[in-house]
Motif scaffolding. Sequence first.
Motif, short mmCIF file in Angstrom:
data_model
loop_
_atom_site.label_atom_id
_atom_site.label_comp_id
_atom_site.label_asym_id
_atom_site.label_seq_id
_atom_site.Cartn_x
_atom_site.Cartn_y
_atom_site.Cartn_z
N SER A 148 -22.00 -25.19 -38.48
CA SER A 148 -21.41 -23.87 -38.73
C SER A 148 -20.60 -23.11 -37.29
O SER A 148 -20.98 -23.49 -36.32
CB SER A 148 -22.38 -22.62 -39.03
OG SER A 148 -21.98 -21.52 -39.04
N ILE A 149 -19.66 -22.83 -37.78
CA ILE A 149 -19.09 -21.84 -36.60
C ILE A 149 -19.84 -20.94 -35.85
O ILE A 149 -19.58 -20.36 -34.71
CB ILE A 149 -17.78 -21.32 -37.08
CG1 ILE A 149 -16.57 -20.95 -35.63
CG2 ILE A 149 -17.77 -19.88 -37.62
CD1 ILE A 149 -16.02 -22.39 -35.32
N GLY A 150 -20.81 -20.39 -36.50
CA GLY A 150 -21.68 -19.39 -36.10
C GLY A 150 -22.76 -19.94 -35.16
O GLY A 150 -23.18 -19.46 -34.18
N HIS A 151 -22.76 -21.50 -34.85
CA HIS A 151 -23.38 -21.92 -33.78
C HIS A 151 -22.64 -22.48 -32.62
O HIS A 151 -23.13 -23.20 -31.75
CB HIS A 151 -24.01 -23.25 -34.35
CG HIS A 151 -25.04 -22.97 -35.49
ND1 HIS A 151 -24.98 -23.69 -36.82
CD2 HIS A 151 -26.11 -22.34 -35.30
CE1 HIS A 151 -25.94 -23.30 -37.35
NE2 HIS A 151 -26.71 -22.39 -36.55
N THR A 152 -21.46 -21.70 -32.47
CA THR A 152 -20.53 -21.99 -31.44
C THR A 152 -21.15 -21.72 -30.04
O THR A 152 -21.79 -20.44 -29.82
CB THR A 152 -19.21 -21.11 -31.66
OG1 THR A 152 -18.73 -21.82 -32.76
CG2 THR A 152 -18.28 -21.66 -30.42
N LEU A 153 -21.04 -22.72 -29.10
CA LEU A 153 -21.48 -22.20 -27.79
C LEU A 153 -20.34 -21.71 -26.93
O LEU A 153 -19.29 -22.08 -27.15
CB LEU A 153 -21.99 -23.75 -26.88
CG LEU A 153 -22.95 -24.59 -27.77
CD1 LEU A 153 -23.16 -25.68 -26.82
CD2 LEU A 153 -24.46 -23.64 -27.92
N GLU A 154 -20.70 -20.87 -26.01
CA GLU A 154 -19.65 -20.16 -25.34
C GLU A 154 -19.84 -20.39 -23.87
O GLU A 154 -21.10 -20.36 -23.19
CB GLU A 154 -19.66 -18.61 -25.35
CG GLU A 154 -18.57 -17.90 -24.91
CD GLU A 154 -18.21 -16.46 -25.39
OE1 GLU A 154 -17.17 -16.49 -25.83
OE2 GLU A 154 -19.00 -15.68 -25.17
N ALA A 211 -15.62 -30.72 -19.80
CA ALA A 211 -16.53 -29.48 -19.90
C ALA A 211 -16.82 -29.52 -21.30
O ALA A 211 -17.98 -29.36 -21.73
CB ALA A 211 -15.62 -28.44 -19.41
N VAL A 212 -15.80 -29.62 -22.28
CA VAL A 212 -16.18 -29.43 -23.68
C VAL A 212 -17.38 -30.48 -24.19
O VAL A 212 -18.25 -30.06 -24.86
CB VAL A 212 -14.90 -29.56 -24.69
CG1 VAL A 212 -15.20 -29.56 -26.15
CG2 VAL A 212 -14.00 -28.48 -24.29
N LEU A 213 -17.19 -31.64 -23.89
CA LEU A 213 -17.90 -32.80 -24.26
C LEU A 213 -19.32 -32.51 -23.52
O LEU A 213 -20.37 -32.90 -24.24
CB LEU A 213 -17.35 -34.18 -23.87
CG LEU A 213 -16.07 -34.50 -24.66
CD1 LEU A 213 -15.59 -35.97 -24.07
CD2 LEU A 213 -16.31 -34.75 -25.87
N HIS A 214 -19.34 -32.06 -22.26
CA HIS A 214 -20.55 -31.99 -21.41
C HIS A 214 -21.56 -30.79 -22.40
O HIS A 214 -22.69 -30.94 -22.28
CB HIS A 214 -20.35 -31.52 -19.94
CG HIS A 214 -21.31 -31.17 -19.19
ND1 HIS A 214 -22.53 -31.87 -19.14
CD2 HIS A 214 -22.27 -29.89 -19.26
CE1 HIS A 214 -23.62 -31.25 -18.20
NE2 HIS A 214 -23.24 -30.16 -18.42
N TRP A 215 -20.77 -29.63 -22.68
CA TRP A 215 -21.67 -28.36 -23.35
C TRP A 215 -21.74 -28.81 -24.71
O TRP A 215 -22.88 -28.24 -25.29
CB TRP A 215 -20.96 -27.08 -22.90
CG TRP A 215 -21.06 -27.01 -21.55
CD1 TRP A 215 -19.84 -27.21 -20.69
CD2 TRP A 215 -22.01 -26.67 -20.68
NE1 TRP A 215 -20.23 -26.97 -19.45
CE2 TRP A 215 -21.60 -26.55 -19.27
CE3 TRP A 215 -23.34 -26.57 -20.85
CZ2 TRP A 215 -22.21 -26.39 -18.21
CZ3 TRP A 215 -24.16 -26.11 -19.87
CH2 TRP A 215 -23.64 -26.02 -18.63
N SER A 216 -21.09 -29.59 -25.53
CA SER A 216 -21.02 -29.65 -27.01
C SER A 216 -21.70 -30.85 -27.59
O SER A 216 -22.35 -30.80 -28.55
CB SER A 216 -19.82 -29.74 -27.43
OG SER A 216 -19.20 -30.72 -27.42
N GLY A 217 -21.98 -31.78 -26.50
CA GLY A 217 -22.47 -33.02 -26.99
C GLY A 217 -21.77 -34.04 -27.98
O GLY A 217 -22.20 -34.82 -28.84
N ALA A 240 -16.59 -22.45 -27.52
CA ALA A 240 -15.65 -21.32 -27.43
C ALA A 240 -15.37 -21.43 -25.85
O ALA A 240 -16.40 -20.92 -25.13
CB ALA A 240 -16.11 -19.98 -27.86
N VAL A 241 -14.25 -21.51 -25.53
CA VAL A 241 -13.89 -21.39 -24.14
C VAL A 241 -13.24 -20.39 -23.58
O VAL A 241 -12.24 -19.79 -24.15
CB VAL A 241 -13.19 -22.74 -23.71
CG1 VAL A 241 -12.57 -22.79 -22.23
CG2 VAL A 241 -13.77 -24.03 -24.11
N VAL A 242 -13.76 -19.72 -22.47
CA VAL A 242 -13.35 -18.51 -22.17
C VAL A 242 -12.92 -18.80 -20.72
O VAL A 242 -13.65 -19.35 -19.69
CB VAL A 242 -14.14 -17.07 -21.87
CG1 VAL A 242 -13.46 -16.11 -21.38
CG2 VAL A 242 -14.88 -16.84 -23.34
#
Length: 348
Positions: free
Chosen positions: A7-13, A232-238, A244-246
Amino acid sequence: METTQTSIGHTLEIACDESGWEGSNLTAGNSDVIAHASVRLDINVASECIRALRGRSRQHSYEYKASHLLRTKSGSDLAGFLGPSGPVHGRAMVHLTHKSCFVLGRVLDLFIGGSADAASLGLRPDQRLANLAATLCRAGPDTFGREPWQAFLTATNVVLRADRHRRVRAPVDAFFGQVEALRALAGGRQVGRILDELRDGRREAYAARARLLEDRALQPVLEPLLPALARAVLHWSGGLHPVAVVHDEQSALTERRMRRLEQILAAPPLEMIRLPAQGRFIRFRQADSRTDPRVQVADVLAGVARKIVTDDLLGRSDPGLTALLRPYVDPASRWCEQLADPSGRTAG
């Protein structure tokens, strides 16, 4: 492309910033290092971190920078920021790019490696060529002398850089002229054999430059921030959780390039992320670091990291600070020196 019901609701920032980026002329800047930092911090924690740093340094300007922390009289402030009990420990990563090593890796990749590194955003490089680039980068200045080496690096940057005249042959010919000049100085050294292999790729070089000019907008080969952000995306998302990248305001990171990045990560041969059933895997927005404390923390970390590793390159390293930085360093950093990650592998 495979999709999942994530779900998009589980997005990490995460919040990101860099230090040392100076555009696509990577061989003539003020710094030979780019540090890209990503942090996963609650906005309140980040605000408290900046307040604490500002208070200790008695710095009252609008934006707190790495230079303020580096100038503090007490080294304990810097050690406290990076150390195990500090605010970013376990919640941050730094991707390092040694600019000269990056440029050399890309020219070997394009001219003799079939562009595997560029096509995969630096995620699937030909390891043999990456090692050759690191060897050439380390040996170059002492083997050839500063001026011939700098002339070679300049020609390398030019042959990988788009120009408004869309020239193909002239930059390639100028580059191989510099290859021949260095070969004459190499003698029987290993770097001479690397240059021999590069010289043999001259025919492919014309075609590679023509392809480069066609795809320069969406996949520029001289843009190290794209592989840094991909890591960075791969590290945090697995590879599973949308991110969500700021990011601090950065002209190189356009929305079109972010969409291309997501497509490359999801499609064969990489298939390193699973797209959600709805929405985007990578949501990207830019923010002024002065208005988002998380981005400001990333900015401080990137600046501190760049200073520490630059000192290391110049032979004036602080072993204690280098040891504190190592847990943050992405082991896939594009690095030609012996800066090891905590597991003992060499970053680069």
